[in-house]
Design a protein around this motif. Structure first.
Motif, PDB file in Angstrom:
ATOM      1  N   ALA A 158       0.887  -0.943   0.365  1.00 45.13           N
ATOM      2  CA  ALA A 158       0.169  -0.155  -0.227  1.00 45.13           C
ATOM      3  C   ALA A 158       0.748   1.475  -0.574  1.00 45.13           C
ATOM      4  O   ALA A 158       0.633   2.094  -1.180  1.00 45.13           O
ATOM      5  CB  ALA A 158      -1.258  -0.163   1.096  1.00 45.13           C
ATOM      6  N   ARG A 159       2.054   1.035   0.246  1.00 42.02           N
ATOM      7  CA  ARG A 159       2.728   2.366   0.625  1.00 42.02           C
ATOM      8  C   ARG A 159       3.373   2.475  -0.639  1.00 42.02           C
ATOM      9  O   ARG A 159       3.837   3.980  -0.755  1.00 42.02           O
ATOM     10  CB  ARG A 159       4.015   1.507   1.785  1.00 42.02           C
ATOM     11  N   ARG A 214       1.995   2.454  -3.250  1.00 45.90           N
ATOM     12  CA  ARG A 214       0.794   2.438  -4.148  1.00 45.90           C
ATOM     13  C   ARG A 214       0.748   3.907  -3.643  1.00 45.90           C
ATOM     14  O   ARG A 214       0.222   5.156  -4.910  1.00 45.90           O
ATOM     15  CB  ARG A 214      -0.496   2.176  -3.564  1.00 45.90           C
ATOM     16  N   GLU A 215       1.172   4.174  -2.713  1.00 44.70           N
ATOM     17  CA  GLU A 215       0.716   5.896  -2.139  1.00 44.70           C
ATOM     18  C   GLU A 215       1.732   6.687  -3.080  1.00 44.70           C
ATOM     19  O   GLU A 215       2.035   7.993  -3.189  1.00 44.70           O
ATOM     20  CB  GLU A 215       0.696   5.667  -0.963  1.00 44.70           C
ATOM     21  N   GLY A 216       2.782   5.678  -3.314  1.00 43.20           N
ATOM     22  CA  GLY A 216       4.170   6.665  -3.496  1.00 43.20           C
ATOM     23  C   GLY A 216       4.359   7.188  -5.520  1.00 43.20           C
ATOM     24  O   GLY A 216       4.399   8.301  -5.685  1.00 43.20           O
ATOM     25  N   TYR A 217       3.766   5.916  -5.865  1.00 38.33           N
ATOM     26  CA  TYR A 217       2.708   5.760  -7.282  1.00 38.33           C
ATOM     27  C   TYR A 217       2.177   7.408  -7.263  1.00 38.33           C
ATOM     28  O   TYR A 217       1.793   7.774  -8.061  1.00 38.33           O
ATOM     29  CB  TYR A 217       3.098   4.580  -8.158  1.00 38.33           C
ATOM     30  N   ALA A 218       1.305   7.374  -6.064  1.00 43.67           N
ATOM     31  CA  ALA A 218      -0.221   8.196  -6.600  1.00 43.67           C
ATOM     32  C   ALA A 218       0.354   9.856  -6.298  1.00 43.67           C
ATOM     33  O   ALA A 218       0.824  10.537  -7.038  1.00 43.67           O
ATOM     34  CB  ALA A 218      -0.951   7.794  -5.815  1.00 43.67           C
ATOM     35  N   ALA A 219       1.217   9.490  -5.624  1.00 44.25           N
ATOM     36  CA  ALA A 219       2.388  11.200  -5.849  1.00 44.25           C
ATOM     37  C   ALA A 219       2.688  11.812  -6.970  1.00 44.25           C
ATOM     38  O   ALA A 219       3.314  12.458  -7.084  1.00 44.25           O
ATOM     39  CB  ALA A 219       3.199  10.667  -4.602  1.00 44.25           C
ATOM     40  N   SER A 272       0.664  12.660  -9.221  1.00 46.02           N
ATOM     41  CA  SER A 272       0.307  14.320  -8.594  1.00 46.02           C
ATOM     42  C   SER A 272       1.024  14.595  -8.889  1.00 46.02           C
ATOM     43  O   SER A 272       1.089  16.001  -8.327  1.00 46.02           O
ATOM     44  CB  SER A 272      -0.996  14.059  -8.093  1.00 46.02           C
ATOM     45  N   ASP A 284       3.094  15.445  -6.709  1.00 46.93           N
ATOM     46  CA  ASP A 284       3.265  15.875  -4.939  1.00 46.93           C
ATOM     47  C   ASP A 284       4.345  15.508  -4.417  1.00 46.93           C
ATOM     48  O   ASP A 284       4.905  14.842  -3.931  1.00 46.93           O
ATOM     49  CB  ASP A 284       1.874  14.979  -4.203  1.00 46.93           C
ATOM     50  N   LYS A 299       5.462  15.157  -1.146  1.00 48.82           N
ATOM     51  CA  LYS A 299       5.010  13.425  -0.538  1.00 48.82           C
ATOM     52  C   LYS A 299       6.117  12.980  -0.786  1.00 48.82           C
ATOM     53  O   LYS A 299       6.517  11.557   0.044  1.00 48.82           O
ATOM     54  CB  LYS A 299       3.292  13.114  -0.747  1.00 48.82           C
ATOM     55  N   PHE A 346       8.861   9.847   1.289  1.00 45.79           N
ATOM     56  CA  PHE A 346       9.177   8.618   0.267  1.00 45.79           C
ATOM     57  C   PHE A 346      10.312   7.886   0.484  1.00 45.79           C
ATOM     58  O   PHE A 346      10.283   7.087   0.670  1.00 45.79           O
ATOM     59  CB  PHE A 346       8.314   8.628  -0.951  1.00 45.79           C
TER      60      PHE A 346
END
Length: 119
Positions: free
Chosen positions: A8-9, A11-16, A19, A21, A24, A28
């Motif tokens: 999940a972490r 995936r959060e990094g790729y979302a950042a 976007s 970000d 973030k 990361f």
């Protein structure tokens, strides 16, 4: 079965990244991250530390402003996580398609390594 927290972490990094970000992403990435880009392109080389990795991202954005990626899967356990993805970009009629992986290590849940390989 629930996704592992390390997956999940990632995936959060790729979302950042998607976007843009940077704040973030700065949290990361490990301070001593190493990002490896193989080949002989203007982007090829080893980027060491956050400053060089962010510089690489800026070069990538300049050379392939339509760069995109698709995360296929994130595999994780308590010690490691790896994201499997394909990336795509185009510039002046040239196409980049590659597979890549990111490794999340045990240093404060930070990304330690990034690798890419041409398809």
């Amino acid at each position: 079965m629930a996704e592992h927290p390390n997956a999940a972490r990632l995936r959060e990094g790729y979302a950042a990244f998607a976007s843009q970000d940077i704040e973030k992403l700065n949290e990361f990435f490990a301070d001593d991250i190493v990002w490896h880009v193989p080949g002989r392109s203007p982007l090829a080389g080893d980027y060491k530390g956050k400053e060089e990795v962010f510089g690489f991202f800026m070069k990538l954005a300049g050379l392939a402003p339509n760069f995109s990626f698709d995360v296929h899967d994130c595999l994780a356990n308590d010690d490691h996580a790896v994201a499997l993805l394909t990336a795509h970009g185009e510039r002046n009629g040239k196409i980049l398609d590659e597979i890549a992986d990111l490794e999340l290590g045990d240093k404060q849940d930070a990304v330690l390594k990034g690798n890419a390989a041409r398809l």
